[in-house]
Write an enzyme that holds these catalytic residues in place. Structure first.
Site, PDB file in Angstrom:
ATOM      1  N   ARG A 559      -8.846  31.242   9.900  1.00  0.00           N
ATOM      2  CA  ARG A 559      -8.560  31.649   8.636  1.00  0.00           C
ATOM      3  C   ARG A 559      -8.560  30.096   7.737  1.00  0.00           C
ATOM      4  O   ARG A 559      -6.862  29.772   8.181  1.00  0.00           O
ATOM      5  CB  ARG A 559      -7.475  33.073   8.624  1.00  0.00           C
ATOM      6  CG  ARG A 559      -7.367  33.739  10.112  1.00  0.00           C
ATOM      7  CD  ARG A 559      -6.402  35.006   9.592  1.00  0.00           C
ATOM      8  NE  ARG A 559      -6.731  35.759  10.269  1.00  0.00           N
ATOM      9  CZ  ARG A 559      -6.312  35.858  12.605  1.00  0.00           C
ATOM     10  NH1 ARG A 559      -5.557  35.090  12.678  1.00  0.00           N
ATOM     11  NH2 ARG A 559      -6.753  37.548  12.792  1.00  0.00           N
ATOM     12  N   ARG A 595     -14.065  30.564   8.838  1.00  0.00           N
ATOM     13  CA  ARG A 595     -14.221  31.650   8.195  1.00  0.00           C
ATOM     14  C   ARG A 595     -14.253  30.552   6.805  1.00  0.00           C
ATOM     15  O   ARG A 595     -12.571  30.818   6.559  1.00  0.00           O
ATOM     16  CB  ARG A 595     -13.209  32.608   8.497  1.00  0.00           C
ATOM     17  CG  ARG A 595     -14.093  33.701   7.279  1.00  0.00           C
ATOM     18  CD  ARG A 595     -13.037  34.814   7.772  1.00  0.00           C
ATOM     19  NE  ARG A 595     -11.700  34.815   7.761  1.00  0.00           N
ATOM     20  CZ  ARG A 595     -10.761  35.907   8.317  1.00  0.00           C
ATOM     21  NH1 ARG A 595     -11.188  36.581   8.654  1.00  0.00           N
ATOM     22  NH2 ARG A 595      -9.434  35.807   7.928  1.00  0.00           N
ATOM     23  N   GLU A 694     -17.296  43.723   8.916  1.00  0.00           N
ATOM     24  CA  GLU A 694     -15.978  44.485   8.582  1.00  0.00           C
ATOM     25  C   GLU A 694     -16.457  45.320   8.216  1.00  0.00           C
ATOM     26  O   GLU A 694     -15.661  46.204   8.268  1.00  0.00           O
ATOM     27  CB  GLU A 694     -15.308  43.616   8.052  1.00  0.00           C
ATOM     28  CG  GLU A 694     -15.274  42.092   8.853  1.00  0.00           C
ATOM     29  CD  GLU A 694     -14.092  41.382   7.617  1.00  0.00           C
ATOM     30  OE1 GLU A 694     -13.101  41.001   8.046  1.00  0.00           O
ATOM     31  OE2 GLU A 694     -15.229  40.664   6.778  1.00  0.00           O
ATOM     32  N   ASN A 717     -10.962  45.141  13.098  1.00  0.00           N
ATOM     33  CA  ASN A 717      -9.846  45.029  12.378  1.00  0.00           C
ATOM     34  C   ASN A 717      -9.871  46.198  11.597  1.00  0.00           C
ATOM     35  O   ASN A 717     -10.031  47.102  10.969  1.00  0.00           O
ATOM     36  CB  ASN A 717      -8.388  44.576  12.268  1.00  0.00           C
ATOM     37  CG  ASN A 717      -7.524  43.735  13.526  1.00  0.00           C
ATOM     38  OD1 ASN A 717      -7.551  43.952  14.844  1.00  0.00           O
ATOM     39  ND2 ASN A 717      -7.134  42.944  12.806  1.00  0.00           N
ATOM     40  N   ASP A 718     -10.520  45.154  10.399  1.00  0.00           N
ATOM     41  CA  ASP A 718     -11.429  46.024   9.566  1.00  0.00           C
ATOM     42  C   ASP A 718     -12.416  46.615  10.018  1.00  0.00           C
ATOM     43  O   ASP A 718     -12.795  48.220   9.143  1.00  0.00           O
ATOM     44  CB  ASP A 718     -11.746  45.087   8.374  1.00  0.00           C
ATOM     45  CG  ASP A 718     -10.835  44.438   7.604  1.00  0.00           C
ATOM     46  OD1 ASP A 718      -9.298  44.771   7.273  1.00  0.00           O
ATOM     47  OD2 ASP A 718     -10.646  43.368   7.503  1.00  0.00           O
ATOM     48  N   ARG A 728      -4.679  49.199   7.091  1.00  0.00           N
ATOM     49  CA  ARG A 728      -4.316  49.200   9.161  1.00  0.00           C
ATOM     50  C   ARG A 728      -2.397  49.085   8.272  1.00  0.00           C
ATOM     51  O   ARG A 728      -2.603  48.982   7.135  1.00  0.00           O
ATOM     52  CB  ARG A 728      -5.029  47.767   9.089  1.00  0.00           C
ATOM     53  CG  ARG A 728      -4.752  47.769  10.149  1.00  0.00           C
ATOM     54  CD  ARG A 728      -5.989  46.044   9.639  1.00  0.00           C
ATOM     55  NE  ARG A 728      -4.768  45.020  10.324  1.00  0.00           N
ATOM     56  CZ  ARG A 728      -4.487  44.799  11.087  1.00  0.00           C
ATOM     57  NH1 ARG A 728      -4.979  45.656  12.346  1.00  0.00           N
ATOM     58  NH2 ARG A 728      -4.057  43.435  11.053  1.00  0.00           N
ATOM     59  N   CYS A 765     -14.158  39.405  17.101  1.00  0.00           N
ATOM     60  CA  CYS A 765     -12.548  38.960  16.851  1.00  0.00           C
ATOM     61  C   CYS A 765     -11.073  39.381  15.836  1.00  0.00           C
ATOM     62  O   CYS A 765     -10.149  38.788  15.494  1.00  0.00           O
ATOM     63  CB  CYS A 765     -12.734  37.505  15.877  1.00  0.00           C
ATOM     64  SG  CYS A 765     -13.260  37.963  13.650  1.00  0.00           S
TER      65      CYS A 765
END
Lengths: 838, 210
Positions: A559, A595, A694, A717-718, A728, A765
């Site tokens: 990140r 990323r 995502e 997550n997304d 979230r 990921c």
């Protein structure tokens, strides 16, 4: 929602309670108003009925207002304030006799659950139960019992067991989240310490849950009875997996503190607390500590004293930062200890107190500093909490460092020969500076297993026994000692039999450690030979060290936001290049997926003006923002491409929703690469380019994207958030945020199949990658790479080594046909249990 | 002896002066059994009251007394804030729109005020509080009026009853407020609240009989 009013003589007290209350108030903000203190700076303590009335009006609604007050005039003034209210409001305002701190916390939790005024008041009134219980005064137990709703005995309860991993156990914040989560369900939910079913309490009562005093590593049994029992348990399970909202807390040292062993020490040994596991044998050596001598001196120039103090503080701050970075290279999490030091050095309250003493008493800086440090440390020592008391050592330590700067006297000594270090107590900085090759073991008179120095000893792998007591004085330098960090024993001049026994144990211990270290670095291969890459998600250079330490096969997600946030201008190309290259060097040839910038309205950058967005998660973020800021984007791409020279870097674009975005991003990347090539700037010959999946549109059209990329990385997550329309971090919809939902799995399957047809690979990921129930499903679906936080890697590798790909495929195909995440989870667990038994 | 609006203002000014003169003494009494702020709190409260008086001096007695009550509530800080605040608000309610009072009307207003204060503090005679000075003072005043005694003398008798009540608090064990935390150890000390209450009646004598 019921509003809360806090009435106190002291505005500081009230502000402190509000601060604590905000901690337990997770999602739904409870209206809190404060009426505290008098407006006279000379005499700031007091209460004011008119102010209280205004506070009540401020949070008033027809749901009602609960007023909590401290004592004396606070009660009289509050009563008077109610008299001031219009008749029709008075009935909805309740003055509550609960103790103000406990009562406020309990009331805020209930209010945020949307409870009625009656319920909020009852919970506040019962709020002493937890404290009373743990102090063995059962007067209030009856109250909390009365609060528990009656169980419907006819319906059978569903039960699960959860392990509490939070470092401080189920303390206020996690307990509040548990109660809030339980409160969303209609079922009757009870929790108890495992094996103590007789002492079940209502999981919807904050007081009752807190009164259990569940500590770290304890197992709780959760029993739910009612129409939505299964859902409730799934939500609570999820919550426990997320460490009750504290997944961001510092992970524990890689080896947990073993519990303090009880019982008498064998003859010839002293017993202390087992602070760091392992065995050591060697001569006793002393650490010489000389505390700086400080005398009270009258001074004429307070400003000169203050500037001396500031210079000393600056110097210590600087050296602490450098020590922090040094420790961070090997032990990123433990390095956070030094942040506590830095906080004390920067504490404005401390500085003000010292300054006042220098100015008013006309004393030297050393004297004022030492007095202030003493007071602060004593305040911590007075707290009935082992963890807080351990902080007193930290304060004294950093205080002494500043003193030695001020006086010019050096403080700590060194040791003369390799051996077992004997000391009254060790400060973290002393522990961190220890020569690892000379210090075989540690034995201290004071200190506890939760002190920072014990944590550091565990990370450094030095066996330690703390809190041996005054008997330590009997040990002469040079005496042979054996430290048993598992049992908490220190043998003094042991006989040959004991020495031989421990020599053997030490050899075994060292061999086991070496094996564990190597096995986490070993590849994760299923029983039938499939190699799954297990990589790390990282967000800093320190994380990269942690990734290597935990045996990561690479970085699956770097990140880059950490470079961009919290500053007033974007990092320039060189700064970015240095950082990416430094991370790649730490990873020593392992692949690193970088990323590109993923920020937006929820993480605004000071130097990129963004209009306010109603819903930043659906707004201009990630690739959408970068495509609108081509200079910013091109600078980052240039830095990444330059860093690729000699390293295995890959580029990945976040939040691609449409093929047009991918093409524009690739075009910019191509132009940047051409530019670099034209200038003969070194970079890798070819660089793999991938995209995050995502957004459901990207998953559903993976077959369109697959030919144009080298890899997909599923940001679970997304993807979960956008698939289930459940934000979230919103606890109220946490039950929907399960990546094992078939709606998510079907998308993953499509992504993998599309990639395979085009000869591309897929990684996951998000947090799903470290979810032990999800790992077999993901592998079974054809995921080749999992990327997760570094600490999770060793266990996931172990898990993969126990699986077979063939079985995982079967499980995955069955999971795809199921109707809910809960059903998938139940199924996978039953399979894994069967596997473990069979 | 009618009590005029200006008499009420004079009384308040004298009481304010007495509180200032006795600030250390009240604080000293409070430091033995309380939190050592009674003198400071009352003085601060009445300084604020006196500062505010000019803005209401042209109003009726009820408005003036209510204004005193509200000011005390917001400035005293300690328990005496709501207690004296209630006293003056109740007195103000009983004297609304009055520009002048007979002594009997005044006694009746004081009676309402004391009742309000007792309800607020939930204190009774013998609890070692202001009530121990206020109630005897009220009874003496009413008795003197009923007996047809000279009005100046009635006020003096009332004040000396307050003084006696104040002194009677010395052997008492506190039942209310911070002093009650000391339980038996509060005996042997004069109650500061009873003392400031006595001063309020002394101020009537000083302002209206000289």
């Amino acid at each position: 929602m019921v509003g809360i009013v806090l009435v106190s003589h002291s505005s500081l007290l009230a502000a402190g309670i509000v601060e604590m209350a905000r901690m337990v108030m997770q999602q739904a903000p409870v209206p809190i108003a404060v009426a505290a203190g008098a407006d006279d700076p000379e005499h700031p303590l007091g209460t004011d009925a008119a102010k209280i009335r205004r506070a009540i009006e401020e949070v008033y609604s027809d749901d009602g207002v609960l007023v909590l007050m401290d004592l004396g005039s606070a009660i009289l003034s509050a009563e008077m304030a109610v008299d001031f209210l219009p008749e029709d409001k008075r009935a909805n305002v309740r003055l509550c006799a609960a103790p103000i701190v406990e009562g406020a916390i309990a009331a805020v939790v209930q209010a945020s659950l949307g409870a009625s005024l009656d319920r909020v008041e009852a919970e506040a009134l019962g709020s002493l139960a937890g404290k009373s219980e743990s102090l063995s005064n059962h007067v209030y137990a009856a109250v909390s019992e009365a609060l528990a709703p009656s169980a419907g005995a006819a319906v059978r309860a569903l039960e699960i067991q959860l392990t509490v991993t939070n470092r401080l156990g189920l303390h206020a914040r996690p307990a509040a989240l548990l109660v809030q989560t339980a409160g969303r369900f209609r079922s009757d939910i009870r929790i108890a310490r495992a094996g103590q079913a007789a002492r079940q309490v209502n999981a919807k009562s904050f007081n009752a849950v807190a009164s259990l005093g569940i500590r770290q590593h304890e197992v709780i049994t959760v029993a739910a009875r009612g129409p939505d029992a299964a859902e409730a348990l799934a939500a609570l399970q999820q919550l426990a997996a997320e460490k009750f909202g504290e997944s961001d807390e510092l992970p524990e040292a890689s080896q947990a503190a073993p519990p303090v062993s009880g019982g008498e020490a064998p003859a010839g040994a002293l017993r202390g607390a087992a602070a760091s596991p392992g065995y050591a044998i060697g001569p006793a050596v002393m650490l010489r500590q000389v505390e700086p001598q400080v005398e009270r001196r009258p001074i004429d120039d307070p400003d000169a004293e203050m500037s001396r103090l500031r210079a000393a503080l600056d110097a210590v701050r600087e050296s602490t930062r450098s020590l922090r970075d040094q420790v961070a290279r090997q032990h990123p999490y433990e390095a956070a200890i030094f942040d506590a030091y830095l906080m004390f050095l920067d504490d404005p309250e401390v500085l003000t107190r010292v300054q006042r003493m220098i100015e008013e008493e006309r004393v030297n800086a050393e004297w004022a500093w030492r007095k202030t440090v003493d007071e602060s440390a004593r305040a911590f020592e007075a707290i009935e909490d082992e963890y807080m008391r351990a902080r007193a050592v930290d304060i004294r330590d950093i205080g002494a460092q500043v003193l030695s700067r001020l006086t010019g006297q050096t403080r700590s000594g060194s040791i003369d020969q390799a051996g077992i270090l004997i000391a009254p107590d060790l400060s973290p900085s002393e522990t961190a500076y220890l020569d690892r090759t000379a210090v075989l073991g540690i034995c201290t008179e004071r200190g506890s297993p939760s002190s920072h120095s014990a944590i550091l000893a565990r990370t450094l792998g030095i066996p330690a026994v703390t809190g041996v007591g005054a008997a330590i004085a009997r040990i002469h330098p040079g005496t042979t000692l054996v430290v048993d960090g598992y049992e908490g024993l220190v043998w003094i001049a042991p006989d040959d039999q004991v020495v031989a026994d421990y020599t053997e144990r030490r050899a075994q211990w060292q061999a086991a450690r070496e094996q564990a270290r190597q096995s986490s670095a070993m590849p994760a291969i299923t029983k039938d030979g499939a190699h799954i890459e297990v990589a790390a998600n990282i967000g800093s250079l320190a994380d990269a060290h942690a990734a290597v330490e935990h045996g990561a096969d690479g970085v699956g997600l770097l990140r880059t936001e950490f470079l961009f946030l919290n500053r007033t201008a974007a990092p320039d190309e060189d700064e970015q290049y240095e950082t990416y290259a430094a991370i790649a060097r730490v990873m020593e040839g392992r692949p690193v997926i970088v990323r590109t910038l993923d920020v937006g309205g929820d993480k605004p950058l000071a130097y990129i003006p963004l209009g306010r967005e109603e819903n930043p998660f659906l707004g201009q973020r990630a690739i959408r923002l970068c495509l609108n800021q081509p200079d910013l984007f091109a600078t980052q791409l240039r830095a990444i491409l330059r860093a690729s020279a000699g390293h295995r870097l890959k580029v990945m674009f976040p939040m691609i929703a449409d093929i047009g975005e991918l093409r524009r991003a690739r075009a910019i990347l191509g132009a940047v690469a051409d530019g670099l090539r034209a200038q003969s700037v070194p970079m890798a010959d070819s660089i793999e380019v991938g995209m995050m999946v995502e957004v459901p549109s990207a998953a559903l059209l993976a077959h369109v994207f697959a030919p144009e990329i080298d890899f997909f990385s599923i940001g679970s997550n997304d993807l979960i958030q956008y698939t289930l329309a459940a934000e979230r971090g919103n606890a109220a919809v946490v039950h929907l945020q399960d990546g094992l939902h078939p709606a998510v799995l079907v998308q993953i399957q499509h992504v993998v199949q599309s990639a395979q047809r085009a000869g591309k690979w897929v990684s996951v990921c998000g947090e799903l990658a470290a979810d032990h129930d999800a790992v077999p499903v993901l592998i079974g679906l054809g995921i080749q790479k999992l990327s997760m936080s570094p600490g999770a890697i060793p266990q996931v590798k172990e898990l993969i080594r126990r699986l077979t790909l063939a079985e995982a495929r079967q499980w995955a195909s069955q999971a795809l046909t199921m109707e809910s995440a809960e059903a998938v989870r139940r199924f996978i667990r039953s399979r894994q249990e069967a596997l473990a038994e069979g | 002896m009618p009590i005029s609006r200006d008499d009420v203002i004079a009384w308040l000014s004298v009481y304010g002066q007495l509180l200032e003169d006795h600030r250390e003494y009240l604080t000293q009494l409070d430091s033995s059994i309380g939190d050592a702020d009674h003198g400071v709190n009352m003085d601060r409260g009445f300084k604020a009251v006196l500062g505010k008086l000019p803005t209401v001096a042209d109003k009726d007695i009820g408005t003036i007394l209510k204004s005193v009550g509200m000011t005390l509530v917001q400035t005293v800080g300690g328990a005496s804030g709501p207690l004296y605040g209630t006293f003056f608000l109740q007195a103000g309610a009983a004297t609304a729109n009055k520009m002048e009072l007979s002594l009997a009307e005044w006694a009746s207003a004081v009676e309402g005020a004391i009742n309000g204060l007792m309800a607020r503090g939930k204190a009774n005679i013998g609890d070692k509080t202001m009530v121990d000075a206020l109630v005897p003072a009220l009874h003496a005043l009413k008795q003197a009026i009923a007996d047809g005694i000279d009005e100046h003398e009635a006020l003096r008798q009332s004040a000396s009853a307050a003084e006696q009540g104040m002194k009677n608090t010395i052997p008492l064990v506190a039942k209310k407020g911070r002093a009650s935390y000391l339980a038996e150890r509060s005996a042997g000390h004069q109650d500061p609240g009873a003392t400031s209450s006595y001063l309020m009646f002394k101020a009537m004598v000083d302002a209206w009989t000289k």
